[in-house]
Motif scaffolding. Structure first.
Motif, PDB file in Angstrom:
ATOM      1  N   SER A   1     -18.324   2.678  44.910  1.00  0.00           N
ATOM      2  CA  SER A   1     -17.608   3.366  45.992  1.00  0.00           C
ATOM      3  C   SER A   1     -17.293   2.412  47.138  1.00  0.00           C
ATOM      4  N   PRO A   2     -16.075   2.426  47.639  1.00  0.00           N
ATOM      5  CA  PRO A   2     -15.808   1.710  48.901  1.00  0.00           C
ATOM      6  C   PRO A   2     -16.381   2.536  50.063  1.00  0.00           C
ATOM      7  N   ILE A   3     -17.132   1.893  50.928  1.00  0.00           N
ATOM      8  CA  ILE A   3     -17.756   2.589  52.060  1.00  0.00           C
ATOM      9  C   ILE A   3     -17.330   1.890  53.340  1.00  0.00           C
ATOM     10  N   ASP A   4     -16.824   2.710  54.261  1.00  0.00           N
ATOM     11  CA  ASP A   4     -16.294   2.169  55.529  1.00  0.00           C
ATOM     12  C   ASP A   4     -15.246   1.100  55.253  1.00  0.00           C
ATOM     13  N   GLY A   5     -14.484   1.308  54.220  1.00  0.00           N
ATOM     14  CA  GLY A   5     -13.403   0.388  53.889  1.00  0.00           C
ATOM     15  C   GLY A   5     -13.857  -0.883  53.218  1.00  0.00           C
ATOM     16  N   ARG A   6     -15.134  -0.983  52.883  1.00  0.00           N
ATOM     17  CA  ARG A   6     -15.653  -2.201  52.274  1.00  0.00           C
ATOM     18  C   ARG A   6     -16.020  -1.944  50.826  1.00  0.00           C
ATOM     19  N   ARG A   7     -15.744  -2.898  50.010  1.00  0.00           N
ATOM     20  CA  ARG A   7     -16.125  -2.831  48.608  1.00  0.00           C
ATOM     21  C   ARG A   7     -17.423  -3.598  48.398  1.00  0.00           C
ATOM     22  N   GLY A   8     -17.969  -3.524  47.176  1.00  0.00           N
ATOM     23  CA  GLY A   8     -19.146  -4.297  46.840  1.00  0.00           C
ATOM     24  C   GLY A   8     -20.429  -3.740  47.411  1.00  0.00           C
ATOM     25  N   ASN A   9     -20.474  -2.420  47.688  1.00  0.00           N
ATOM     26  CA  ASN A   9     -21.682  -1.818  48.228  1.00  0.00           C
ATOM     27  C   ASN A   9     -22.676  -1.493  47.117  1.00  0.00           C
ATOM     28  N   VAL A  10     -23.933  -1.441  47.500  1.00  0.00           N
ATOM     29  CA  VAL A  10     -24.985  -0.976  46.601  1.00  0.00           C
ATOM     30  C   VAL A  10     -25.246   0.485  46.918  1.00  0.00           C
ATOM     31  N   GLU A  11     -25.262   1.339  45.889  1.00  0.00           N
ATOM     32  CA  GLU A  11     -25.547   2.766  46.064  1.00  0.00           C
ATOM     33  C   GLU A  11     -26.829   3.102  45.312  1.00  0.00           C
ATOM     34  N   LEU A  12     -27.735   3.775  46.008  1.00  0.00           N
ATOM     35  CA  LEU A  12     -29.038   4.091  45.433  1.00  0.00           C
ATOM     36  C   LEU A  12     -29.167   5.586  45.183  1.00  0.00           C
ATOM     37  N   ASP A  13     -29.569   5.924  43.953  1.00  0.00           N
ATOM     38  CA  ASP A  13     -29.894   7.304  43.592  1.00  0.00           C
ATOM     39  C   ASP A  13     -28.740   8.263  43.856  1.00  0.00           C
ATOM     40  N   VAL A  14     -27.582   7.927  43.314  1.00  0.00           N
ATOM     41  CA  VAL A  14     -26.413   8.804  43.401  1.00  0.00           C
ATOM     42  C   VAL A  14     -26.205   9.503  42.065  1.00  0.00           C
ATOM     43  N   ARG A  15     -25.618  10.680  42.128  1.00  0.00           N
ATOM     44  CA  ARG A  15     -25.524  11.530  40.939  1.00  0.00           C
ATOM     45  C   ARG A  15     -24.457  11.059  39.944  1.00  0.00           C
ATOM     46  N   ALA A  16     -24.787  11.279  38.680  1.00  0.00           N
ATOM     47  CA  ALA A  16     -23.813  11.178  37.591  1.00  0.00           C
ATOM     48  C   ALA A  16     -24.073  12.368  36.687  1.00  0.00           C
ATOM     49  N   VAL A  17     -23.016  13.023  36.254  1.00  0.00           N
ATOM     50  CA  VAL A  17     -23.137  14.258  35.478  1.00  0.00           C
ATOM     51  C   VAL A  17     -22.427  14.092  34.146  1.00  0.00           C
ATOM     52  N   ASP A  18     -23.121  14.465  33.090  1.00  0.00           N
ATOM     53  CA  ASP A  18     -22.533  14.427  31.748  1.00  0.00           C
ATOM     54  C   ASP A  18     -21.536  15.571  31.610  1.00  0.00           C
ATOM     55  N   VAL A  19     -20.281  15.241  31.318  1.00  0.00           N
ATOM     56  CA  VAL A  19     -19.250  16.264  31.151  1.00  0.00           C
ATOM     57  C   VAL A  19     -18.677  16.241  29.735  1.00  0.00           C
ATOM     58  N   SER A  20     -19.398  15.614  28.818  1.00  0.00           N
ATOM     59  CA  SER A  20     -18.921  15.556  27.435  1.00  0.00           C
ATOM     60  C   SER A  20     -19.082  16.923  26.770  1.00  0.00           C
ATOM     61  N   PRO A  21     -18.178  17.298  25.865  1.00  0.00           N
ATOM     62  CA  PRO A  21     -18.269  18.616  25.214  1.00  0.00           C
ATOM     63  C   PRO A  21     -19.559  18.807  24.431  1.00  0.00           C
ATOM     64  N   ASP A  22     -20.095  17.722  23.848  1.00  0.00           N
ATOM     65  CA  ASP A  22     -21.276  17.832  22.993  1.00  0.00           C
ATOM     66  C   ASP A  22     -22.571  17.422  23.686  1.00  0.00           C
ATOM     67  N   ASN A  23     -22.530  17.250  25.005  1.00  0.00           N
ATOM     68  CA  ASN A  23     -23.713  16.829  25.759  1.00  0.00           C
ATOM     69  C   ASN A  23     -24.328  15.555  25.162  1.00  0.00           C
ATOM     70  N   ASP A  24     -23.467  14.589  24.821  1.00  0.00           N
ATOM     71  CA  ASP A  24     -23.950  13.328  24.252  1.00  0.00           C
ATOM     72  C   ASP A  24     -23.757  12.155  25.214  1.00  0.00           C
ATOM     73  N   TRP A  25     -23.435  12.456  26.461  1.00  0.00           N
ATOM     74  CA  TRP A  25     -23.276  11.435  27.491  1.00  0.00           C
ATOM     75  C   TRP A  25     -22.176  10.422  27.149  1.00  0.00           C
ATOM     76  N   SER A  26     -21.140  10.912  26.494  1.00  0.00           N
ATOM     77  CA  SER A  26     -20.010  10.030  26.194  1.00  0.00           C
ATOM     78  C   SER A  26     -18.952  10.065  27.290  1.00  0.00           C
ATOM     79  N   GLU A  27     -19.065  11.023  28.237  1.00  0.00           N
ATOM     80  CA  GLU A  27     -18.165  11.106  29.396  1.00  0.00           C
ATOM     81  C   GLU A  27     -18.978  11.560  30.605  1.00  0.00           C
TER      82      GLU A  27
END
Length: 259
Positions: free
Chosen positions: A113-139
């Protein structure tokens, strides 16, 4: 100093522009990452996970073969391997810091994510959600700081690289080698042989050779000459015919012809 972000509250940023990718060149691997004004995802993932793979992010999945176990179940400390997608041609890697449920994990990664217009940030403990149809974490959809929520893009994922060696007798994706390398068995169908209709009368109507010799060589083991009808000497069967089943059949027909 590194810019760190957690799951921040929504900020007054515009919605993500169409076609915008997380921190261009997110999957680049730099030998001198600390000298850059921003952090790349590959050196950071290597640092926090302890998985010693090098090169651009899109190469990690194949590089792991034979060195690290791979699979499709999220585990703490595993690296989620993103496939190249759209303008993000180098892929991306992120470490799983917590498994919330079978559809949600927290990630630690850099240059997303660009934060405050800057790239190359480190993000800690941010969410990712599996949206694959088969719940196989392919998307997956991933937290995107400028909108303070999950991004709208469905990012394709190869799977997870674990900091363990592949188990003995197991292929890279958890397939047992015994079954993966088993020879294929071709099933042959059985057809009963057609019964023969040839019996002892199959030579009926065949007459033995008689008369003058011809220029064509005779197969004497199959035929016998009939005795001269004017001769008082009875016809005899050639020794070869007496010991041959077909010869005996021919001899029997010859005898009937003489009678």
């Amino acid at each position: 100093m590194l810019a760190l972000s957690a799951q921040i509250a929504p900020i007054t940023a515009q919605a993500r522009p169409a076609g915008f990718v997380p921190a261009a060149d997110a999957g680049d691997d730099s030998d001198d990452d600390d000298a850059l004004p921003y952090r790349q995802c590959v050196p950071f993932a290597r640092q926090v996970s302890g998985i010693q793979l090098y090169g651009d992010a899109h190469t990690w999945w194949d590089q792991a073969v034979g060195h690290y176990a791979r699979g499709h179940e999220p585990k703490v400390g595993a690296v989620m391997s993103f496939r190249p997608h759209g303008p993000m041609t180098l892929g991306h890697v992120a470490m799983v810091s917590k498994v919330i449920d079978d559809r949600t994990v927290l990630l630690r990664h850099a240059n997303w994510s660009p934060i405050d217009g800057r790239r190359g940030n480190v993000e800690l403990d941010v969410r990712a959600v599996d949206v694959s149809p088969d719940n196989d974490w392919s998307e997956v959809r991933v937290w995107y700081a400028p909108i303070g929520d999950l991004g709208t893009t469905r990012w394709p994922v190869n799977g997870f690289i674990y900091k363990t060696r592949p188990r003995k007798g197991e292929a890279p994706d958890g397939i047992h080698l015994a079954s993966a390398n088993a020879p294929r068995v071709t099933q042959l169908s059985y057809h009963a042989a057609t019964p023969s209709h040839i019996d002892s009368n199959f030579l009926a109507g065949i007459r033995p050779e008689s008369g003058a010799a011809t220029t064509t060589p005779r197969r004497t083991w199959l035929v016998a000459r009939a005795a001269d009808r004017d001769s008082a000497t009875p016809a005899t069967t050639a020794p070869a015919l007496r010991n041959d089943p077909i010869g005996r059949i021919i001899a029997a027909h010859m005898k009937h012809a003489d009678d």
